[in-house]
Design an enzyme around this catalytic site. Structure first.
Site, PDB file in Angstrom:
ATOM      1  N   TYR A  68      76.862  94.571  15.813  1.00 10.08           N
ATOM      2  CA  TYR A  68      77.147  95.140  14.683  1.00 10.08           C
ATOM      3  C   TYR A  68      75.475  96.399  13.681  1.00 10.08           C
ATOM      4  O   TYR A  68      74.271  95.408  14.225  1.00 10.08           O
ATOM      5  CB  TYR A  68      77.876  94.491  13.464  1.00 10.08           C
ATOM      6  CG  TYR A  68      77.479  93.588  12.793  1.00 10.08           C
ATOM      7  CD1 TYR A  68      76.864  93.004  11.957  1.00 10.08           C
ATOM      8  CD2 TYR A  68      77.109  91.418  13.520  1.00 10.08           C
ATOM      9  CE1 TYR A  68      76.212  92.474  11.538  1.00 10.08           C
ATOM     10  CE2 TYR A  68      76.426  91.364  13.357  1.00 10.08           C
ATOM     11  CZ  TYR A  68      76.274  91.044  11.902  1.00 10.08           C
ATOM     12  OH  TYR A  68      74.942  89.764  11.854  1.00 10.08           O
ATOM     13  N   ASP A  70      73.674  96.122  10.339  1.00  9.61           N
ATOM     14  CA  ASP A  70      73.543  95.549   9.241  1.00  9.61           C
ATOM     15  C   ASP A  70      72.609  96.073   8.521  1.00  9.61           C
ATOM     16  O   ASP A  70      70.610  96.498   8.688  1.00  9.61           O
ATOM     17  CB  ASP A  70      73.045  93.829   9.297  1.00  9.61           C
ATOM     18  CG  ASP A  70      72.904  93.032   8.673  1.00  9.61           C
ATOM     19  OD1 ASP A  70      72.770  93.825   6.760  1.00  9.61           O
ATOM     20  OD2 ASP A  70      71.846  91.633   8.612  1.00  9.61           O
ATOM     21  N   GLU A  75      71.983  94.765  15.043  1.00  7.56           N
ATOM     22  CA  GLU A  75      71.887  93.379  15.215  1.00  7.56           C
ATOM     23  C   GLU A  75      72.845  92.283  16.393  1.00  7.56           C
ATOM     24  O   GLU A  75      74.116  93.206  16.119  1.00  7.56           O
ATOM     25  CB  GLU A  75      72.330  92.314  14.032  1.00  7.56           C
ATOM     26  CG  GLU A  75      72.645  90.561  13.789  1.00  7.56           C
ATOM     27  CD  GLU A  75      72.353  90.203  12.573  1.00  7.56           C
ATOM     28  OE1 GLU A  75      72.750  88.897  13.123  1.00  7.56           O
ATOM     29  OE2 GLU A  75      72.100  91.196  11.811  1.00  7.56           O
TER      30      GLU A  75
END
Length: 475
Positions: A68, A70, A75
């Site tokens: 995802y 971040d 990350e």
């Protein structure tokens, strides 16, 4: 290892070609979208996970892990792993996924993902967070926590990734830093950015141990130890030492067998002092007023692990043998750890460059070399040009398994989650996937509270249930 472990890695992004829409935030988003929409590496989130994680911000992967965005960077969180080899293999799978995406987008060679922890130019930091599942009844008394902090502060002598120069981050109370003597090179990238020993919130007070109690499992049985102190390692051998030795120490903790009278006077300051000690004596002050070297501290932990954990598993024996190999080499022969311990490898490369080019330690070229050491592209990253000894080289090569990008570990909860990911790729019903549960059509939930269970059968049965259509919402 016989302990559920996972690693979260934040990657920096370097764009070198203005013609490629040179934005270090655009490319992480492009790579994330490619992996979920083009490469079908996982299923994208359809719901808000947090106020900073809207739908489409990331998702779970076919290997059971998660990827995802971040705060603008990518990350990658590995799936839950139960043995050391799997943990290292699935950590490397994150690198492979990003490189595969860059190749598919035509960005290879012009866009780079950097697996390091500091940006020399902006001062930004990137985390490498370790997660260890522990028994809920484990006693975290002040002496136990103090002894654990001693181990974590001193393990950087073989887990540190090395860095050129230093940083002087403001402390939590925003006192201005005192002038310091120039540091040419130090062991750890994270040491200068750790300002507390134990604290709950990651963004506001970066600590050695993050204290939030979020087990992502049955809270009655488990707790999750979340560590912020570790560097991102390019050497798989170093990752194995980092995770394996820590897992051993946590077993000693749970069994009530930690060493006595081995608590640092100041764990944060000791972390920084060890990292910056160019003499490699690595002396620290204990709470009782005595001084001891970090090597001696590590030998004490190793001696207890050898006494109480030897012969439990072949993997534990491998770890104990290579832990002692690393400690002996740190005493007598650093060169035997080239390719295995990152700070030693990086320092060797930098020393070679300084000698051949006749430059000084404050030359900006050295920061560029420092950065390029962490380039995950095997064609460009300086780490990949190093030829280690057979012991280290065999391990580093053996854990690079491309299938880990799309196949989960077969012996943890990741197996069941991955089955749900594959199912939802081929269905248009709403779904929710979490670390410890899945939901179908926003109505039925399957709780997966035990990370040691695969849940493969339970997930298959849950997904095969025929559900009546939801009634339309009233207007």
């Amino acid at each position: 290892m016989d302990r559920i472990v996972g690693i979260e890695t934040e990657y920096g992004c370097l764009v070198s070609d203005e013609g490629l829409h040179a934005s270090s935030e655009l490319w992480p988003a492009k790579v994330k979208n490619y992996l979920f929409r083009k490469a079908a590496a996982g299923t994208i989130d359809l719901h808000y996970r947090d106020y900073e994680e809207p739908p489409g911000n990331g998702g779970f992967l076919l290997n059971g892990g998660r990827l995802y965005l971040d705060m603008g960077h990518i990350e990658y969180a590995s799936p839950e792993c139960l043995n050391l080899r799997d943990l290292v293999m699935y950590d490397l799978a994150g690198d492979e996924l990003l490189q595969t995406a860059l190749a598919g987008l035509g960005g290879t060679g012009r866009v780079s993902f950097i697996k390091n922890n500091v940006d020399h130019h902006t001062g930004a930091t990137f985390g490498c967070h370790e997660n260890y599942l522990m028994r809920r009844e484990a006693q975290f008394t002040p002496p136990v926590l103090g002894t654990l902090l001693t181990f974590l502060a001193t393990r950087q002598i073989f887990t540190g990734a090395g860095r050129v120069g230093q940083a002087n981050p403001l402390a939590f109370d925003f006192e201005p830093p005192r002038p310091e003597a120039r540091i040419d090179f130090q062991l750890s990238q994270r040491a200068d950015h750790i300002v507390n020993d134990i604290y709950q919130w990651v963004q506001f007070n970066r600590a050695i141990i993050n204290a939030r109690d979020e087990p992502l499992a049955d809270y009655r049985k488990f707790r999750r130890l979340h560590l912020l102190i570790g560097d991102s390692n390019m050497s798989p051998f170093a990752t194995a030492l980092k995770i394996g030795t820590t897992a051993c120490v946590l077993t000693l903790l749970e069994d009530g067998r930690l060493p006595k009278n081995l608590i640092l006077n100041d764990a944060v300051q000791s972390t920084r002092n060890i990292s910056r000690d160019a003499s490699h004596r690595w002396l620290v002050e204990l709470e009782n007023g005595k001084s001891i070297g970090a090597l001696d501290v590590q030998w004490q932990f190793h001696e207890l692990a050898q006494k109480h954990l030897r012969f439990r598993t072949a993997e534990t024996d491998w770890l104990l043998e290579n832990w002692s190999f690393a400690l002996e080499a740190l005493e007598k022969n650093h060169e035997s750890l080239i390719g295995g311990v990152d700070w030693i490898t990086k320092k060797w490369l930098l020393d070679t460059f300084i000698e051949s080019e006749g430059v000084e330690w404050d030359d900006p070229w050295l920061q560029s070399i420092d950065l390029e050491y962490h380039n995950i592209d095997p064609a460009r990253g300086l780490f990949f040009g190093v030829n280690p000894g057979k012991r280290i080289g065999d391990w580093n090569n053996s854990v690079r398994q491309p299938e880990a990008m799309r196949q989960p570990p077969s012996n943890t909860r990741a197996a069941g989650r991955a089955r749900a990911v594959a199912h939802f790729q081929n269905h248009d019903k709403p779904y929710v996937i979490n670390w410890d549960s899945i939901a179908y059509d926003s109505r039925d939930f399957l709780v997966m509270g035990d990370p040691f269970e695969t849940y493969s059968g339970e997930v298959s049965k849950f997904l095969s249930i025929k559900r009546a259509p939801q009634p339309p919402e009233e207007t």
